[in-house]
Design an enzyme around this catalytic site. Sequence first.
Site, mmCIF file in Angstrom:
data_model
loop_
_atom_site.group_PDB
_atom_site.id
_atom_site.type_symbol
_atom_site.label_atom_id
_atom_site.label_comp_id
_atom_site.label_asym_id
_atom_site.label_seq_id
_atom_site.Cartn_x
_atom_site.Cartn_y
_atom_site.Cartn_z
ATOM 1 N N HIS A 24 0.835 -1.217 0.000
ATOM 2 C CA HIS A 24 0.000 0.000 0.000
ATOM 3 C C HIS A 24 0.868 1.265 0.000
ATOM 4 O O HIS A 24 0.588 2.232 0.697
ATOM 5 C CB HIS A 24 -0.995 -0.013 1.158
ATOM 6 C CG HIS A 24 -0.386 -0.068 2.534
ATOM 7 N ND1 HIS A 24 -1.014 -0.713 3.596
ATOM 8 C CD2 HIS A 24 0.750 0.460 3.065
ATOM 9 C CE1 HIS A 24 -0.278 -0.578 4.680
ATOM 10 N NE2 HIS A 24 0.790 0.143 4.387
ATOM 11 N N HIS A 71 -1.439 5.121 9.720
ATOM 12 C CA HIS A 71 -0.142 5.798 9.719
ATOM 13 C C HIS A 71 -0.228 7.107 10.498
ATOM 14 O O HIS A 71 0.034 8.190 9.985
ATOM 15 C CB HIS A 71 0.326 6.045 8.285
ATOM 16 C CG HIS A 71 0.518 4.793 7.488
ATOM 17 N ND1 HIS A 71 -0.531 4.115 6.890
ATOM 18 C CD2 HIS A 71 1.634 4.072 7.200
ATOM 19 C CE1 HIS A 71 -0.066 3.042 6.270
ATOM 20 N NE2 HIS A 71 1.244 2.993 6.440
ATOM 21 N N HIS A 208 10.987 -3.185 3.210
ATOM 22 C CA HIS A 208 11.393 -1.789 3.066
ATOM 23 C C HIS A 208 11.762 -1.205 4.420
ATOM 24 O O HIS A 208 11.271 -1.641 5.460
ATOM 25 C CB HIS A 208 10.322 -0.940 2.382
ATOM 26 C CG HIS A 208 9.001 -0.819 3.093
ATOM 27 N ND1 HIS A 208 8.203 -1.892 3.416
ATOM 28 C CD2 HIS A 208 8.326 0.283 3.527
ATOM 29 C CE1 HIS A 208 7.095 -1.470 3.994
ATOM 30 N NE2 HIS A 208 7.148 -0.152 4.088
ATOM 31 N N GLU A 255 5.016 -5.037 8.466
ATOM 32 C CA GLU A 255 3.655 -4.912 7.944
ATOM 33 C C GLU A 255 3.150 -6.215 7.335
ATOM 34 O O GLU A 255 1.941 -6.448 7.248
ATOM 35 C CB GLU A 255 3.600 -3.803 6.891
ATOM 36 C CG GLU A 255 3.782 -2.397 7.437
ATOM 37 C CD GLU A 255 3.771 -1.344 6.354
ATOM 38 O OE1 GLU A 255 3.772 -0.153 6.713
ATOM 39 O OE2 GLU A 255 3.775 -1.696 5.152
#
Length: 303
Positions: A24, A71, A208, A255
């Site tokens: 996402h 977030h 990441h 995640e």
Amino acid sequence: MRKHPEPQTEHAMAQITASVYTSHVPAIGAALDHGKTQEPYWQPVFEGYQFAKEWVAARCPDVVVLVYNDHATAFGPELVPTFALGTAAEFPIADEGFGPRPVPPVQGHPELAAHIAQSLIEEDFDLTLANRLPVDHGLTVPLSLMFGEQPVTGQWPVRVIPLAVNVVQYPVPSGRRCLALGRALRRAVHGFPAPLNVQVWGTGGMSHQLQGRRAGLINRAWDQQFIDRLIFEPEALAAVPTVDYVREAGSEGIELVMWLVARGAMGDLAGQPPPRLARRFYHVPASNTAVGHLILEDPEIRT
């Protein structure tokens, strides 16, 4: 350990027909919103989702339970629920510092959400119930990737029940807990007395890291192994400790535990046949991030 048999699903009951998995990345939303999808850098990413757009158009569900992480838009450091279920009729688009994305607000399904809440809490999952929940790119980018661009005055093709998972502030839930949540979610959905076609989407990742000495880390081998194990050995994958995600996939690689929620909702973990692989896609880079995407279908359900 308590046994939870697969509910007897009648035609009039809701059923989970497929699960979808996708990154996402916020820059994907920005590329869409600013007309950059055909630029050389972005074109391979969006081409990778063309199959998904056609697939979901042909098998559009009534409801998507969308597993994502907030977030710091709906939940700040003062309040960080491990699992939060959106129970509202509508979810506004959050302002993440540059104004809300130019996409429609998200329509919920309060009746099914209330049923899921009741069922999961009775199975000892301590959910936070969010009756008002602004949703950020973690939820809207997957919708855009699957359904394409939508006019801000329009409406998404499906209703969405947001399921927010804390993967930002430690401690975070384990892979085992996330897989167990997916299993419980399947039982909840299959116990809802309406003939709804439901899909569960797990979002986030892949490898990441956005800060520190390892900023920009991408581990292609680990990502591909994760996808292999998610498809073929989800229970063993669920036993991987949290620290391994961080070590191998970067600080934001954690995640990926959210993909285990969606995987747990598939029928093979309730004694049914293995899911059918409809799509697998992986691409590097997209804003210094690895993009992963997967579609698994229930082989016994025709939609």
